[in-house]
Design an enzyme around this catalytic site. Structure first.
Site, mmCIF file in Angstrom:
data_model
loop_
_atom_site.group_PDB
_atom_site.id
_atom_site.type_symbol
_atom_site.label_atom_id
_atom_site.label_comp_id
_atom_site.label_asym_id
_atom_site.label_seq_id
_atom_site.Cartn_x
_atom_site.Cartn_y
_atom_site.Cartn_z
ATOM 1 N N LYS A 38 9.707 1.996 -3.772
ATOM 2 C CA LYS A 38 9.096 0.436 -3.818
ATOM 3 C C LYS A 38 7.709 0.584 -4.299
ATOM 4 C CE LYS A 38 7.323 2.062 0.832
ATOM 5 N NZ LYS A 38 7.366 2.297 2.162
ATOM 6 N N ARG A 132 6.179 -2.691 13.724
ATOM 7 C CA ARG A 132 6.198 -3.224 12.117
ATOM 8 C C ARG A 132 7.460 -4.068 11.997
ATOM 9 N NH1 ARG A 132 4.724 0.361 7.095
ATOM 10 N NH2 ARG A 132 7.076 0.805 7.246
ATOM 11 N N TYR A 248 -24.523 0.068 -14.649
ATOM 12 C CA TYR A 248 -25.076 -1.024 -13.853
ATOM 13 C C TYR A 248 -25.911 -0.480 -12.606
ATOM 14 C CZ TYR A 248 -21.717 -4.697 -15.788
ATOM 15 O OH TYR A 248 -21.121 -5.421 -16.593
ATOM 16 N N MET A 297 -15.580 -2.625 -14.743
ATOM 17 C CA MET A 297 -14.336 -3.096 -14.673
ATOM 18 C C MET A 297 -13.352 -2.438 -15.589
ATOM 19 S SD MET A 297 -13.099 -6.974 -15.284
ATOM 20 C CE MET A 297 -14.338 -7.893 -14.164
HETATM 21 C C1 LIG Z 1 7.704 3.603 2.444
HETATM 22 C C2 LIG Z 1 8.621 4.379 3.330
HETATM 23 C C3 LIG Z 1 9.018 5.420 3.288
HETATM 24 C C4 LIG Z 1 8.511 6.682 2.581
HETATM 25 O O1 LIG Z 1 7.198 6.989 3.223
HETATM 26 P P1 LIG Z 1 6.405 8.102 2.549
HETATM 27 O O2 LIG Z 1 5.092 8.281 3.478
HETATM 28 O O3 LIG Z 1 5.854 7.772 1.273
HETATM 29 O O4 LIG Z 1 7.348 9.424 2.462
HETATM 30 C C5 LIG Z 1 10.339 5.774 4.022
HETATM 31 N N1 LIG Z 1 10.901 4.781 5.123
HETATM 32 C C6 LIG Z 1 10.325 3.526 5.078
HETATM 33 C C7 LIG Z 1 11.011 2.459 5.821
HETATM 34 C C8 LIG Z 1 9.373 3.214 4.176
HETATM 35 O O5 LIG Z 1 8.700 1.943 4.146
#
Ligand SMILES: *Cc1c(COP(=O)(O)O)cnc(C)c1O
Length: 349
Positions: A38, A132, A248, A297
């Site tokens: 992701k 969550r 800055y 920046m």
């Molecule tokens: C992001 C995520 C992972 C991976 O987690 P890490 O802590 O980066 O290893 C696994 N399962 C779910 C549901 C996630 O959202």
């Protein structure tokens, strides 16, 4: 089109990525080891990560959204991809069209999939205590999932990077769900969860951060290698007389006649102001260049007084080992990677 070279690059170590995955796969025991890709592979580039890991034998990939899934088409042969956020009403066309499974994350999503999923297989997220995403345990065990074709039943650990009682609590809850809900596979552990031991592995693990060089827990120390090396090109090297300020707010004053290297990178690239005044720096041909002054920046300054013949056009390698940089900056290892901006050219070596 005109070829334009970028003055920022992210050097990415394919061998280290694969070695990290192999270590996590070995720690997963008999369970398969997947990969969370992701947020564009935690900023490294999801497509490249997926292809490198698929070539090494990884078969199960996870993204957050349908847009991320669509961007990864076509999938390598034999690879499975799941969307962790499940299906909203506006996702159903993508969900029926793409060769990708939703991870159903609420009773409403389950109902939507029953109605419009055409009997296709899905994954299901059960929330065992993080509050969550996911069905509550009692919802999952109420029969609400009966008859669904569940490929993988997932849950996610909230505190796996800590020695918290919550881990054993979630493990027990997940085991109870596993007894009650039939799925082809069960999956609980992220990177830190893999370090917690074999009990947490079930059939499939889902590491993310440790693949990319993050240290999830002490058990991984000495095994996980740095993957991402941000590099920036020097725009100019200036002579700064003793007593003059740099940047800055003139937060750094030259304690002696100094040489200052100005480089092409700033907070717009994810290199935030909290990196300054933390002892962070960069290196060039074995020389150490401390970061000085406030991060702008698009620009950043280093003390190059002891850096020999460094000059315009040279490439600096930032100190960016994730555990150390996280401690110094106060940012999480996750933020350090996913914040690296679009101006970096991603180069796999
Ligand atoms: C992001 C995520 C992972 C991976 O987690 P890490 O802590 O980066 O290893 C696994 N399962 C779910 C549901 C996630 O959202």
């Amino acid at each position: 089109m005109i070829e334009v070279s970028s003055p920022l690059r992210l050097r990415l170590d394919r061998e280290a990525l694969v070695a990290n995955w192999r270590w996590l796969a070995a720690r997963s025991g008999a369970a398969a080891c997947g990969a969370a890709v992701k947020a564009d592979g935690y900023g490294l580039g999801a497509r490249a990560v997926m292809h490198h890991l698929a070539a090494a034998g990884c078969r199960d990939f996870f993204v957050a959204t349908w847009a991320e899934a669509a961007a990864l088409m076509p999938l390598p042969e034999g690879v499975s991809l799941s969307v962790l956020h499940g299906v909203g009403a506006s996702d159903m066309v993508a969900a029926r069209t793409l060769p990708v499974r939703p991870v159903l994350a609420s009773l409403a999503q389950v109902a939507r999939w029953r109605e419009a999923g055409e009997g296709r297989p899905c994954d299901v997220m059960v929330d065992t205590g993080m509050n969550r995403l996911g069905l509550r345990v009692e919802e999952a065990m109420s029969g609400a999932l009966d008859g669904l074709r569940i490929e993988t039943l997932l849950s996610h650990l909230a505190s796996a990077d800590e020695d918290s009682d919550q881990n054993a609590g979630q493990l027990a809850a997940f085991r109870a769900v596993r007894e009650a809900v039939s799925a082809r596979r069960y999956s609980l552990a992220n990177s830190a969860g893999i370090c917690l031991g074999a009990d947490y592995a079930f059939d499939l693990t889902r590491p993310g951060i440790a693949l990319y060089g993050g240290m999830p827990r002490v058990e991984a120390e000495g095994h996980i290698r740095q993957v991402a090396y941000p590099e920036t090109r020097i725009l100019q090297v200036r002579d700064v007389p003793a007593g003059e300020g740099v940047g800055y707010g003139a937060t750094w004053t030259a304690p002696r006649a100094s040489r200052v290297a100005i480089a092409n990178m700033g907070y717009a690239d994810g290199f935030l102001r909290c990196h300054a005044a933390t002892g962070a720096g960069a290196s060039w041909q074995g020389h150490v260049l401390p970061l000085i002054g406030r991060v702008s920046m698009d620009l950043i300054a280093f003390d190059a007084s002891d850096a020999g013949a460094i000059g315009e056009g040279d490439w600096l390698t930032l100190d960016y080992d994730l555990p150390g940089t996280a401690v110094r900056s106060g940012l999480s290892q996750y933020e350090l990677l996913t914040g690296l901006g679009a101006r970096f050219e991603r180069i796999w070596i």
